[in-house]
Write a protein that holds these residues in place. Structure first.
Motif, short mmCIF file in Angstrom:
data_model
loop_
_atom_site.label_atom_id
_atom_site.label_comp_id
_atom_site.label_asym_id
_atom_site.label_seq_id
_atom_site.Cartn_x
_atom_site.Cartn_y
_atom_site.Cartn_z
N LEU A 28 10.54 2.28 9.73
CA LEU A 28 9.32 1.80 9.06
C LEU A 28 9.52 0.40 8.50
O LEU A 28 8.68 -0.49 8.68
CB LEU A 28 8.94 2.77 7.94
CG LEU A 28 8.42 4.14 8.37
CD1 LEU A 28 8.43 5.11 7.19
CD2 LEU A 28 7.01 4.03 8.94
N THR A 29 10.66 0.20 7.84
CA THR A 29 10.95 -1.11 7.24
C THR A 29 11.12 -2.18 8.31
O THR A 29 10.60 -3.29 8.19
CB THR A 29 12.22 -1.02 6.38
OG1 THR A 29 12.03 -0.06 5.35
CG2 THR A 29 12.54 -2.37 5.75
N ASN A 30 11.84 -1.84 9.38
CA ASN A 30 12.08 -2.82 10.45
C ASN A 30 10.78 -3.25 11.12
O ASN A 30 10.59 -4.43 11.42
CB ASN A 30 13.03 -2.23 11.50
CG ASN A 30 14.45 -2.11 10.99
OD1 ASN A 30 14.82 -2.76 10.02
ND2 ASN A 30 15.25 -1.27 11.64
N LEU A 31 9.88 -2.29 11.35
CA LEU A 31 8.61 -2.62 11.99
C LEU A 31 7.77 -3.52 11.08
O LEU A 31 7.19 -4.51 11.53
CB LEU A 31 7.84 -1.35 12.33
CG LEU A 31 6.46 -1.54 12.99
CD1 LEU A 31 6.56 -2.39 14.25
CD2 LEU A 31 5.84 -0.18 13.32
N SER A 32 7.72 -3.18 9.80
CA SER A 32 6.96 -3.99 8.85
C SER A 32 7.52 -5.41 8.76
O SER A 32 6.77 -6.39 8.79
CB SER A 32 6.99 -3.32 7.47
OG SER A 32 6.26 -4.08 6.53
N GLN A 33 8.83 -5.52 8.68
CA GLN A 33 9.46 -6.84 8.58
C GLN A 33 9.30 -7.65 9.86
O GLN A 33 9.11 -8.87 9.81
CB GLN A 33 10.94 -6.68 8.22
CG GLN A 33 11.17 -6.16 6.81
CD GLN A 33 12.64 -5.94 6.49
OE1 GLN A 33 13.50 -6.00 7.37
NE2 GLN A 33 12.93 -5.66 5.22
#
Length: 627
Positions: free
Chosen positions: A109-114
C-alpha cells in the motif's frame, strides 16, 4: 484523486474517516492547496468532521458523484468507519468473495502510494498553465497504475470493486452533473444522465473480405483506428473519465443529456472519416435519472442494448449501395467490388492453369501495404498448416446487464459493472495476447479486446492455444462465465478468408447450443462446400479437448507402427468389440508394447481416438515437396 488517501490510511492502520486527511496531504503536494481542499471534502456522513464536509458547489457535486459511483451499498457501510480494517486489504472477485484477486499489506500500500506521488510530483505548475493536457496526463498515470488491483472499500460488501473504477466513475458523474447545470441538491431524482453507445455496422463483412493475412490485419486495424478516433473525440469533448468502453468498433460513454446530439454526431463523424465511409457506425443513447443509475445500472445497460438493436434494425431496411463497375471490367481479387488498378507481383493467384499476380483496387492495395509484415507462410510451424482461432465470451451481454449479480444477491451498481467490464477487456487484451505469443513465433493477433479474440497460430498449436484461452477466461471470471472458440485449420497457401469463414461457421454452431466448448474443422480447399465443412466439424468440451491432446501426445511416443495404428482405426470404426480383441492380439504377439496397449484400450473407450489420430497424421512434419 478524492479517495487516493485510502492507500496510506490503510497502511497506517487508521480508521476510514481519516482517509480524507491523507487525500488532502497527497493532492496538496502534487496539485496545491485549492485542489487538495476540493478532493478532501467529499463526505457528508455524520462520522466525518465538519472540515471534511462539502463547503461549496464543486465539493457538493463531488460528494454526490462519489455516492452515486458507490451505489446503494454505500448505505450499508460497516464498522470500518469507526475501526481500522485488518491487513492485508483484499480485492475480491465481483462474482465471488471467496476468490481473492489481490492482497495488499502495509508495504504494498505504501509503495503504491509513494510511486504515484513521485510520478505526479511537481505537476502543479503544468496544471495551472495547461489544465486539460495535465489532467489527461494524470488520468493516464492513474489508469496504468496498480489501482485496478486495489479495492475501493476494505469492507466485504464493497471490496470486489476496484479503486480505479470507483475514482473514474466518480469523476464521470461529477463531469456530467457540472456540465448539465450544476448542483441541484442531494436528491438524485433531480439529475439526468445519458448513456451513449455506438457499434460499427457489418464489421464481419468488411473484415472477412480479405485474401491474405496483411489484408485482414489492415482491415481490422482500420476498425481499431476508427474506434480510437472516437475515443479521442469523446476524451476531448467530455473527458476520458466518461468513456466506459471503446474498442473493436464499439463504444459506451456517459454524457450530460444536453450534449448528447453533439457527442453522437462527433463520434459518428470521427469513426466514418477514418473508415472513409466504407464502414458506418450506428449510434444511440438512453437517458436515466441519477436514482435509476444508482439502483440498477444493469437495467440501464440492458435498455441501452435494446435501443441499439432497434437502431440497427432500422439500418437493415436501407439497401447497401455498391460502387458501379462497368461491364467487362475485371474487379479486385480481394473486395470483388471495385475495378483493379494494380498487380501484386509478390503473390500469385492460381486460377485454373493460368497463374497470375493478384489484382487489387486502389483501396485494397493501400490496405495491403499498411498490413504487410506477417504472412501465413511466416506462421506455419512443423506442418504446413495454420489455424484461425476465433473466441468469444458467452452471454457477456447478459452478464453486463447485471443478471448474474441478481443471482448472486449483489447489487448492479455502476462501479461493480464497470469493474467487471474492465476485467473482461483486460483479460482478452493482455492475457490472450500473452497466450497466443507463446504458440506463435510472430505477432499473429488480429484483434483482442472486449470479450473477443481473432488470431492465427501454427496448425499443430491451435488446440493447445484454444484450451489455454478458454481456461484462462474461466479462471479470470471465477468460473461463472465461459468462452467458446472456433478453430479453423487450413493449409497456409489457402486464402485467409477460407479460415475466417470456417471460424465464423464454427462459432455459429457453438452459439446454437454448445457454449463453453471448442469447435474445430480442417479445411481442405477453397472449393469445400458448406455441407462438407459441416460434416468435418468436431465440437468438444474442455475435458474432451484435453483427452484429444493427450492421445496426440501418446501417439507421438507410441512404439506401434503406423500400419498397425491404421488397422486399429479401421476396425474401431466398424466394431468396438473386435478392436479390443485386435489390440490384445497385437500385445500378445509383441507387436504393441504392453503399456502402450493398455493406454490404447483406454483411449479407444473415449470415442476420440480416431479424430486424434487424424490430427496426429495431419501435423506430422512434412517437407514442402509433400505439401
Amino acid at each position: 484523486l478524492h479517495d487516493i488517501g485510502k492507500l496510506e490510511c490503510w497502511a497506517q492502520r487508521e480508521i476510514l474517516s481519516e482517509h480524507t486527511r491523507y487525500t488532502y496531504n497527497f493532492v496538496r503536494k502534487c496539485l496545491g492547496e485549492r485542489l487538495a481542499e476540493y478532493a478532501r471534502r467529499h463526505h457528508n456522513e455524520p462520522f466525518y468532521p465538519e472540515e471534511d464536509k462539502p463547503a461549496n458547489e464543486i465539493e457538493q457535486i463531488l460528494c454526490l458523484a462519489n455516492n452515486l459511483a458507490a451505489g446503494s451499498e454505500r448505505e450499508w457501510k460497516s464498522i470500518d468507519s469507526i475501526s481500522a480494517p485488518p491487513l492485508p486489504i483484499k480485492l475480491t472477485h465481483v462474482f465471488s468473495n471467496k476468490v481473492i484477486r489481490n492482497e495488499l499489506d502495509e508495504a504494498k500500500l505504501t509503495n503504491l502510494s509513494q510511486a504515484l506521488a513521485k510520478r505526479l510530483e511537481g505537476i502543479e505548475k503544468d496544471f495551472s498553465e495547461k489544465p486539460k493536457q495535465c489532467y489527461f496526463k494524470i488520468f493516464g498515470i492513474l489508469e496504468e497504475s496498480g489501482l485496478h488491483l486495489v479495492p475501493a472499500e476494505a469492507s466485504e460488501l464493497m471490496n470486489d470493486v476496484s479503486l480505479w473504477n470507483h475514482l473514474k466513475l466518480t469523476a464521470a458523474f461529477a463531469t456530467c452533473i457540472y456540465l448539465e447545470g450544476g448542483w441541484k441538491g442531494y436528491n438524485l431524482q433531480d439529475y439526468k444522465f445519458a448513456l451513449l453507445s455506438g457499434d460499427a455496422d457489418k464489421i464481419s463483412s468488411f473484415v472477412n473480405r480479405s485474401l491474405r493475412l496483411p489484408d485482414l490485419n489492415a482491415r481490422s486495424n482500420l476498425i481499431i483506428e476508427a474506434t480510437d478516433k472516437v475515443r479521442d473525440f469523446l476524451k476531448d469533448f467530455l473527458g476520458p473519465e466518461c468513456i466506459v468502453f471503446a474498442a473493436g468498433g464499439s463504444f459506451l460513454a456517459f454524457c450530460p443529456p444536453r450534449l448528447v446530439d453533439a457527442a453522437l454526431e462527433g463520434a459518428k463523424k470521427s469513426f466514418e472519416a477514418v473508415s472513409d465511409g466504407r464502414v458506418s457506425i450506428t449510434v444511440s443513447h438512453v437517458i436515466m435519472s441519477g436514482d435509476e443509475l444508482r439502483r440498477d445500472f444493469g437495467k440501464v445497460w440492458k435498455e441501452s442494448q435494446r435501443r441499439m438493436r432497434l437502431e440497427k434494425s432500422k439500418r437493415l431496411l436501407v439497401p447497401e449501395v455498391e460502387e458501379e463497375v462497368e461491364e467487362g471490367v475485371e474487379v479486385c481479387d480481394v473486395c470483388r467490388r471495385r475495378a483493379w488498378v494494380k498487380e501484386d507481383e509478390r503473390k500469385i493467384l492460381r486460377i485454373d492453369a493460368s497463374p497470375r499476380p493478384e489484382r487489387l483496387c486502389d483501396f485494397c492495395s493501400k490496405l495491403r501495404e499498411k498490413g504487410k509484415g506477417v504472412w501465413l507462410n511466416d506462421l506455419k510451424g512443423e506442418s504446413n498448416f495454420v489455424a484461425c482461432i476465433k473466441a468469444d465470451g458467452d452471454d457477456i451481454g447478459r452478464v453486463l446487464t447485471g443478471k448474474i449479480f441478481d443471482e448472486l444477491g449483489k447489487a448492479s451498481i455502476p462501479s461493480r459493472i464497470e469493474t467487471l467490464s474492465n476485467l473482461i477487456h483486460r483479460t482478452c487484451e493482455r492475457e490472450f495476447r500473452g497466450i497466443i505469443k507463446k504458440f506463435s513465433k510472430r505477432e499473429s493477433v488480429v484483434y483482442a479486446g472486449g470479450d473477443d479474440l481473432l488470431a492465427f497460430v501454427p496448425g499443430e498449436a491451435a488446440l493447445k492455444a484454444s484450451k489455454e484461452i478458454a481456461l484462462k477466461f474461466r479462471e479470470e471470471m471465477a468460473n461463472k462465465c465461459t468462452l467458446s472458440a472456433g478453430v479453423a485449420i487450413f493449409h497456409y497457401r489457402l486464402p485467409v478468408y477460407a479460415g475466417l469463414e470456417a471460424a465464423n461457421l464454427l462459432m455459429s454452431k457453438l452459439k446454437e447450443g454448445n457454449k463453453g466448448k471448442i469447435a474445430y474443422a480442417v479445411i481442405r480447399s477453397t472449393g469445400s462446400t458448406k455441407s462438407e465443412l459441416m460434416q468435418s466439424i468436431r465440437i468438444l468440451t474442455l475435458e474432451q479437448l484435453d483427452t484429444t491432446l493427450n492421445i496426440i501426445r501418446f501417439l507421438e511416443k507410441c512404439e506401434a507402427s503406423a500400419s498397425q495404428l491404421w488397422k486399429i482405426i479401421s476396425v474401431a470404426a466398424k466394431n468396438e468389440v473386435k478392436v479390443k480383441a485386435l489390440v490384445r492380439n497385437l500385445i500378445g504377439k509383441f507387436k504393441v508394447p504392453l503399456n502402450d496397449g493398455k493406454i490404447l484400450l483406454q483411449f479407444l473407450e473415449t470415442g476420440l481416438f480416431s479424430d486424434a489420430f487424424f490430427l496426429f497424421n495431419l501435423f506430422k512434419e512434412r517437407g514442402e515437396e509433400n505439401a
